[in-house]
Enzyme design. Structure first.
Site, PDB file in Angstrom:
ATOM      1  N   HIS A  68     -14.838   0.419   8.999  1.00  2.00           N
ATOM      2  CA  HIS A  68     -14.230  -0.255   7.856  1.00  2.00           C
ATOM      3  C   HIS A  68     -14.244  -1.751   8.181  1.00  2.00           C
ATOM      4  O   HIS A  68     -13.255  -2.338   8.561  1.00  2.00           O
ATOM      5  CB  HIS A  68     -12.800   0.251   7.667  1.00  2.00           C
ATOM      6  CG  HIS A  68     -12.130  -0.320   6.463  1.00  2.00           C
ATOM      7  ND1 HIS A  68     -12.679  -0.271   5.206  1.00  2.00           N
ATOM      8  CD2 HIS A  68     -10.941  -0.945   6.305  1.00  2.00           C
ATOM      9  CE1 HIS A  68     -11.861  -0.834   4.350  1.00  2.00           C
ATOM     10  NE2 HIS A  68     -10.814  -1.260   4.991  1.00  2.00           N
TER      11      HIS A  68
ATOM     12  N   VAL B 106       0.840  -1.209   0.000  1.00  2.00           N
ATOM     13  CA  VAL B 106       0.000   0.000   0.000  1.00  2.00           C
ATOM     14  C   VAL B 106       0.874   1.259   0.000  1.00  2.00           C
ATOM     15  O   VAL B 106       0.664   2.182  -0.795  1.00  2.00           O
ATOM     16  CB  VAL B 106      -0.953   0.016   1.220  1.00  2.00           C
ATOM     17  CG1 VAL B 106      -1.758   1.313   1.255  1.00  2.00           C
ATOM     18  CG2 VAL B 106      -1.898  -1.178   1.184  1.00  2.00           C
ATOM     19  N   GLY B 107       1.866   1.298   0.889  1.00  2.00           N
ATOM     20  CA  GLY B 107       2.690   2.499   1.033  1.00  2.00           C
ATOM     21  C   GLY B 107       3.427   2.843  -0.249  1.00  2.00           C
ATOM     22  O   GLY B 107       3.411   4.001  -0.704  1.00  2.00           O
TER      23      GLY B 107
ATOM     24  N   ASP C 221      10.685   2.554   5.921  1.00  2.00           N
ATOM     25  CA  ASP C 221      10.266   1.202   6.324  1.00  2.00           C
ATOM     26  C   ASP C 221      11.232   0.718   7.395  1.00  2.00           C
ATOM     27  O   ASP C 221      12.398   1.123   7.409  1.00  2.00           O
ATOM     28  CB  ASP C 221      10.272   0.234   5.137  1.00  2.00           C
ATOM     29  CG  ASP C 221       9.388  -0.974   5.389  1.00  2.00           C
ATOM     30  OD1 ASP C 221       8.240  -0.990   4.900  1.00  2.00           O
ATOM     31  OD2 ASP C 221       9.826  -1.898   6.122  1.00  2.00           O
TER      32      ASP C 221
HETATM   33  P1  A3D Z   1       2.710  -4.946   3.511  1.00  2.00           P
HETATM   34  O1  A3D Z   1       2.879  -5.057   2.049  1.00  2.00           O
HETATM   35  O2  A3D Z   1       3.046  -6.131   4.371  1.00  2.00           O
HETATM   36  O3  A3D Z   1       3.556  -3.681   4.014  1.00  2.00           O
HETATM   37  C1  A3D Z   1       3.654  -3.311   5.341  1.00  2.00           C
HETATM   38  C2  A3D Z   1       5.037  -2.701   5.521  1.00  2.00           C
HETATM   39  O4  A3D Z   1       5.127  -2.123   6.832  1.00  2.00           O
HETATM   40  C3  A3D Z   1       6.186  -3.717   5.411  1.00  2.00           C
HETATM   41  O5  A3D Z   1       7.102  -3.307   4.399  1.00  2.00           O
HETATM   42  C4  A3D Z   1       6.829  -3.687   6.800  1.00  2.00           C
HETATM   43  O6  A3D Z   1       8.237  -3.899   6.771  1.00  2.00           O
HETATM   44  C5  A3D Z   1       6.473  -2.280   7.253  1.00  2.00           C
HETATM   45  N1  A3D Z   1       6.578  -2.067   8.684  1.00  2.00           N
HETATM   46  C6  A3D Z   1       6.228  -2.895   9.701  1.00  2.00           C
HETATM   47  N2  A3D Z   1       6.488  -2.312  10.885  1.00  2.00           N
HETATM   48  C7  A3D Z   1       7.000  -1.085  10.623  1.00  2.00           C
HETATM   49  C8  A3D Z   1       7.455   0.005  11.424  1.00  2.00           C
HETATM   50  N3  A3D Z   1       7.435  -0.066  12.752  1.00  2.00           N
HETATM   51  N4  A3D Z   1       7.918   1.108  10.789  1.00  2.00           N
HETATM   52  C9  A3D Z   1       7.956   1.200   9.452  1.00  2.00           C
HETATM   53  N5  A3D Z   1       7.540   0.188   8.636  1.00  2.00           N
HETATM   54  C10 A3D Z   1       7.073  -0.930   9.220  1.00  2.00           C
HETATM   55  O7  A3D Z   1       1.200  -4.568   3.890  1.00  2.00           O
HETATM   56  P2  A3D Z   1       0.229  -3.614   3.033  1.00  2.00           P
HETATM   57  O8  A3D Z   1       1.013  -2.493   2.506  1.00  2.00           O
HETATM   58  O9  A3D Z   1      -0.575  -4.455   2.118  1.00  2.00           O
HETATM   59  O10 A3D Z   1      -0.773  -3.135   4.190  1.00  2.00           O
HETATM   60  C11 A3D Z   1      -0.318  -2.245   5.196  1.00  2.00           C
HETATM   61  C12 A3D Z   1      -1.425  -1.997   6.208  1.00  2.00           C
HETATM   62  O11 A3D Z   1      -2.491  -1.278   5.585  1.00  2.00           O
HETATM   63  C13 A3D Z   1      -2.058  -3.269   6.789  1.00  2.00           C
HETATM   64  O12 A3D Z   1      -2.340  -3.094   8.165  1.00  2.00           O
HETATM   65  C14 A3D Z   1      -3.358  -3.395   5.998  1.00  2.00           C
HETATM   66  O13 A3D Z   1      -4.339  -4.136   6.693  1.00  2.00           O
HETATM   67  C15 A3D Z   1      -3.721  -1.938   5.867  1.00  2.00           C
HETATM   68  N6  A3D Z   1      -4.678  -1.655   4.787  1.00  2.00           N
HETATM   69  C16 A3D Z   1      -5.731  -0.829   5.071  1.00  2.00           C
HETATM   70  C17 A3D Z   1      -6.643  -0.521   4.106  1.00  2.00           C
HETATM   71  C18 A3D Z   1      -7.812   0.361   4.420  1.00  2.00           C
HETATM   72  O14 A3D Z   1      -8.632   0.616   3.570  1.00  2.00           O
HETATM   73  C19 A3D Z   1      -7.956   0.923   5.757  1.00  2.00           C
HETATM   74  C20 A3D Z   1      -6.518  -1.044   2.808  1.00  2.00           C
HETATM   75  C21 A3D Z   1      -5.421  -1.859   2.535  1.00  2.00           C
HETATM   76  C22 A3D Z   1      -4.489  -2.159   3.542  1.00  2.00           C
END
Ligand code: A3D
Length: 306
Positions: free
Chosen positions: A173, A11-12, A31
């Site tokens: 959500h 996502v990020g 990250d």
């Molecule tokens: P993912 O691709 O696993 O990325 C998460 C990243 O966070 C990884 O690169 C980790 O290394 C990093 N991370 C973990 N701890 C830390 C920290 N302390 N400081 C900095 N970086 C860190 O996951 P994603 O990108 O798919 O999802 C990220 C989050 O967003 C999750 O909790 C999902 O559930 C959430 N999300 C929310 C929505 C909404 O609509 C609200 C939609 C999609 C995802």
């Protein structure tokens, strides 16, 4: 303008790429895992050169580099795997969000914070408490995504372009999210005059389950293209001071009859963050769903022992 994104996973990093292409702000991605943010930022910088973009992106695992950010987006934390609910992520993601918010408070005390980590409504409340920032400056992204999903399904069902569908998805959500059917229009006409009740129920159901459907298909993580585009929409509304009303997970203090929680409601976004919470008239059934959402969110907040 500087936007920082904490968590350079699916996502990020995808949100960073959307924002970079919009070319209105420098972007810093971070990250906890060394190399991830640096590598993705370098790759995007190469693409930016190809596209002739003016703004820069940098990547780091050093949180102090979020210094002087105008907007900080939190996308760090675990994502759902098949069979998991968003609430299953509560304790682990709470630890991550707590640490990040302490760092935002120290390094970017004047920033506006957009929370994305799940369970969203509870993590937004946690971020508000840990930063101690004004409620106008800490809020969550979910309703923009849920609204986009509703528009997608309504567009297919009615054979209408999605930009001709107006709707608002409020509440939590989660499974109880609340598409406001009385405020939903297709080509300017009430949805109930265009589609049958069965079709509308099906659209609501698909919208509520859209996230889980993507998780079940991907098997290894959750949705990220639409969430990233939704983050970019909110950040752009703030940066350009657009005063657009977008569904936003906001802290309520009596609005909609609810207090001391964060939940999805329409908010006017501008350079001050939340400039106004829009109070729409809800039906008795919609009010009851909002109350159920609120109970579920408050239960989650209780589990955090703040
Ligand atoms: P993912 O691709 O696993 O990325 C998460 C990243 O966070 C990884 O690169 C980790 O290394 C990093 N991370 C973990 N701890 C830390 C920290 N302390 N400081 C900095 N970086 C860190 O996951 P994603 O990108 O798919 O999802 C990220 C989050 O967003 C999750 O909790 C999902 O559930 C959430 N999300 C929310 C929505 C909404 O609509 C609200 C939609 C999609 C995802």
């Amino acid at each position: 303008m500087k936007i920082s994104i904490i968590g350079s996973g699916n996502v990020g990093a995808t949100a960073a790429w959307h924002l970079l292409q919009k070319d209105f702000s420098d972007i810093a991605i971070t990250d906890v895992v060394a190399g991830i943010a640096e590598g993705k930022a370098l790759d995007m910088s190469h693409a930016a050169a190809l596209l002739g973009l003016k703004h820069k992106i940098s990547g780091t695992s050093d949180m102090s580099r979020i210094k002087d950010s105008d907007i900080v987006v939190i996308t760090a934390g675990l994502a759902r795997k098949p069979g998991m609910t968003r609430l299953d992520l509560l304790q682990k993601n709470a630890e991550i969000v707590k640490g990040i918010c302490a760092s935002i408070k120290e390094n970017a005390p004047n920033s506006i914070v957009i929370v994305v980590t799940n369970p969203l409504d509870i993590m937004t409340y946690l971020a508000l408490k840990i930063t101690g920032f004004s409620a106008k400056k800490v809020f969550g992204m979910a309703g923009v995504l849920d609204t986009a999903r509703f528009r997608h399904y309504a567009s297919i069902a009615s054979d209408t372009p999605s930009d001709k569908i107006e709707t608002n998805v409020l509440g939590s959500h989660g499974d109880l999210m609340l598409p406001l059917l009385n405020y939903t229009k297709i080509n300017g006409k009430p949805i109930s005059s265009v589609l049958s009740k069965e079709k509308i129920d099906e659209i609501v159901d698909k919208t509520r389950n859209a996230g889980a459907e993507v998780v079940a298909l991907l098997q290894t993580g959750s949705a990220y293209y639409a969430p990233a585009a939704s983050i970019a929409e909110m950040a752009e509304a703030i940066a350009r001071d657009s005063k657009k009303a977008l569904p936003t997970c906001a802290y309520l203090n009596g609005e909609y009859g609810l207090s001391d929680l964060c939940i999805g409601v329409p908010c006017v976004l501008g350079k001050g963050g939340i400039e106004k919470i829009v109070e729409l008239e809800l039906s008795a059934e919609e009010k009851s769903i909002m109350r159920k959402c609120a109970e579920e969110i408050k239960q989650g907040i209780k589990e955090l022992n703040l």
